[in-house]
Design a protein around this motif. Sequence first.
Motif, PDB file in Angstrom:
ATOM      1  N   ASN A 143      35.404  43.398  29.076  1.00 10.45           N
ATOM      2  CA  ASN A 143      33.994  43.011  28.981  1.00 10.45           C
ATOM      3  C   ASN A 143      33.335  43.362  27.655  1.00 10.45           C
ATOM      4  OD1 ASN A 143      34.533  42.297  31.544  1.00 10.45           O
ATOM      5  ND2 ASN A 143      33.088  43.691  32.522  1.00 10.45           N
ATOM      6  N   LEU A 144      34.069  43.192  26.569  1.00  8.87           N
ATOM      7  CA  LEU A 144      33.407  43.317  25.262  1.00  8.87           C
ATOM      8  C   LEU A 144      32.484  42.125  25.096  1.00  8.87           C
ATOM      9  CD1 LEU A 144      36.387  44.436  23.006  1.00  8.87           C
ATOM     10  CD2 LEU A 144      34.521  45.833  23.880  1.00  8.87           C
ATOM     11  N   PHE A 145      31.490  42.265  24.218  1.00 10.77           N
ATOM     12  CA  PHE A 145      30.580  41.146  23.980  1.00 10.77           C
ATOM     13  C   PHE A 145      31.194  40.244  22.911  1.00 10.77           C
ATOM     14  CE2 PHE A 145      27.609  44.792  24.963  1.00 10.77           C
ATOM     15  CZ  PHE A 145      27.603  44.513  26.324  1.00 10.77           C
ATOM     16  N   PRO A 146      31.568  39.012  23.285  1.00  8.21           N
ATOM     17  CA  PRO A 146      32.352  38.175  22.372  1.00  8.21           C
ATOM     18  C   PRO A 146      31.588  37.738  21.124  1.00  8.21           C
ATOM     19  CG  PRO A 146      31.722  36.937  24.336  1.00  8.21           C
ATOM     20  CD  PRO A 146      31.338  38.367  24.586  1.00  8.21           C
ATOM     21  N   HIS A 147      30.251  37.779  21.177  1.00  4.32           N
ATOM     22  CA  HIS A 147      29.475  37.294  20.032  1.00  4.32           C
ATOM     23  C   HIS A 147      29.152  38.410  19.051  1.00  4.32           C
ATOM     24  CE1 HIS A 147      26.710  38.953  22.906  1.00  4.32           C
ATOM     25  NE2 HIS A 147      25.706  38.888  22.048  1.00  4.32           N
ATOM     26  N   MET A 148      29.708  39.595  19.281  1.00  4.69           N
ATOM     27  CA  MET A 148      29.413  40.712  18.383  1.00  4.69           C
ATOM     28  C   MET A 148      30.713  41.265  17.818  1.00  4.69           C
ATOM     29  SD  MET A 148      26.724  43.030  20.439  1.00  4.69           S
ATOM     30  CE  MET A 148      25.234  42.355  21.143  1.00  4.69           C
ATOM     31  N   ASP A 186      37.816  38.500  20.179  1.00  2.88           N
ATOM     32  CA  ASP A 186      38.904  37.575  20.501  1.00  2.88           C
ATOM     33  C   ASP A 186      40.023  37.576  19.459  1.00  2.88           C
ATOM     34  OD1 ASP A 186      37.438  36.302  18.586  1.00  2.88           O
ATOM     35  OD2 ASP A 186      37.350  34.359  19.594  1.00  2.88           O
ATOM     36  N   ARG A 209      33.335  52.190  22.930  1.00  4.73           N
ATOM     37  CA  ARG A 209      31.954  51.762  23.161  1.00  4.73           C
ATOM     38  C   ARG A 209      31.301  52.620  24.237  1.00  4.73           C
ATOM     39  NH1 ARG A 209      30.763  45.709  25.283  1.00  4.73           N
ATOM     40  NH2 ARG A 209      31.675  46.548  27.189  1.00  4.73           N
TER      41      ARG A 209
END
Lengths: 247, 296
Positions: A89-94, A137, A151
């Motif tokens: 669940n990392l934030f893909p847009h960051m 990604d 994190r």
Amino acid sequence: MNVLEVKNLRKSFEDNIVLNDLSLTVPDHTATVLIGASGSGKSTLLRCINLLDTIDDGSIYLDGKEISDPEINVDEVRKGLGMVFQSFNLFPHMSVLDNITLSPIRVHKVSKAQARDEAMTLLRRFDLADKADQYPDRLSGGQQQRVAIIRSIAVKPRLLLLDEVTSALDPVLVNEVLSIVRDLKADGMAMVLATHEMGFATQVADEVCFLKDGNIIERGPASQVISAPQEAETKDFLRRVHEAGRL
Amino acid sequence: MNNDSPARDDSGRALSWTPSQRELERQASRKAIGRKKALIATLSSVIVIGSLIRLIITSPGWQSVKDTFFDWSYGGEVLGAVAKGLVVNIRLTIIAAILIGIFAMILALLRTSRSAALTPFRLMATAYVDIFRGVPLLLVILLIGFGVPALRIEGLTNSVLILGTTAVVLTYSAYVAEVIRSGILSIHPSQRAAARSLGLSSSQTMRHVVLPQALKRVVPPLLNDLVALLKDTGLVSILGVTDAVRAAQIASSRTFNYTPYVTAAILFLLITIPLTRYTDRVLAKSIKRQNAQGAA
């Protein structure tokens, strides 16, 4: 001093009883490992502790304070809890660095420069400094999960919750993730983790809890629960794990 | 993964090779198949399109249609006036798009919020979207364009341009709000769980985690709406705004020749076709990107 106390916890999803009168105590600086088959309630217990799921009965205390009180500020409680998920669940847009500094900057009001410094220190420590500006990604599963762990500890939580953090990884990548957890344990981080890796559980656990049908059937040091289980159900579970080649 | 010496892989095997005899045969046969397909495509296109054209040209009324709709010298004559009208459409589109973006975002956020204090606004937003999605744009334009001036409220504008734009903004905001909302709902709950477990409040989660991903996802459908918006600005001509459609109407009613309409249509196409192509490209790119993410 106990970091976490769970008393008589109950949780159902419609007709399905997931946690049935479960109690658990986690002293500071110790690791409690939850083992048990899928569906035994491990993940639900962690989600309840993190207040992601609302409990049906019982109470949960963090540092002696009841967090299962509906009046409590959940955002405040979560400031003291770190959670790592099976699916990263990392934030893909960051970028990796932004993923790690988001909460320190926005929630804990740490200055940008300081948050970055601390994040870089952690990334260097776990050999990920060269990935700081990459997007999730572009990373392998093992790297993503290590970033997710970093994190969750970047906000210096009182208690770390790890939900089957290696289940989505191939055997080679499992080790790099587990070695981070070992390091954190050595630092004295209190943690509750659900895992299927019995060898790893034996290494880090101060206490192992075997869950079945929403309750803890057997608990004690790994040398007892994993190496010399007393209960028939624990034996049966471990035998099946052994047959699957996971011991 | 990239090795410094490009000609060898990790185990030292050379990466360049001379194709085998079998591979050369395969390449030749693929080429032959490709040629055959191209031939079939050409033949079928010529037959289908050719017969359509033949049907139109040989129809009994073709000569008069040709004179009234495709009088190119008259078309050239009115081109300036119609193009000037089109500038109005483009301006209207730009201004409306900005207002729609702001308004639709507010509606979408209200509809997806769970705050107790915002309950009345959430209900209002839902009712608003239901109403404006369900009424034809032309009706909204007529109701606002003729209804608002009839109220004779002091200080309120009577400009048909502003009233027409308002009607377009009101209707499109409802559509666009639903697109944005679907984007917000499409973000996997695990993202929200991860953000909340880091201590982010629900509005921080929306602003830093959900919305940036949602908006990226809805760019292609929003570009589609932009194309539709440009065309639909032509509807304000019914209020007497001198846009491309109205300019064409004026020109054609003067001579009873409909070529100005065709001229206006061509001018619209000159903008909408490139915009549509661009939208398709953005969409294809985003599908590719998402598939790559799914595979990772």
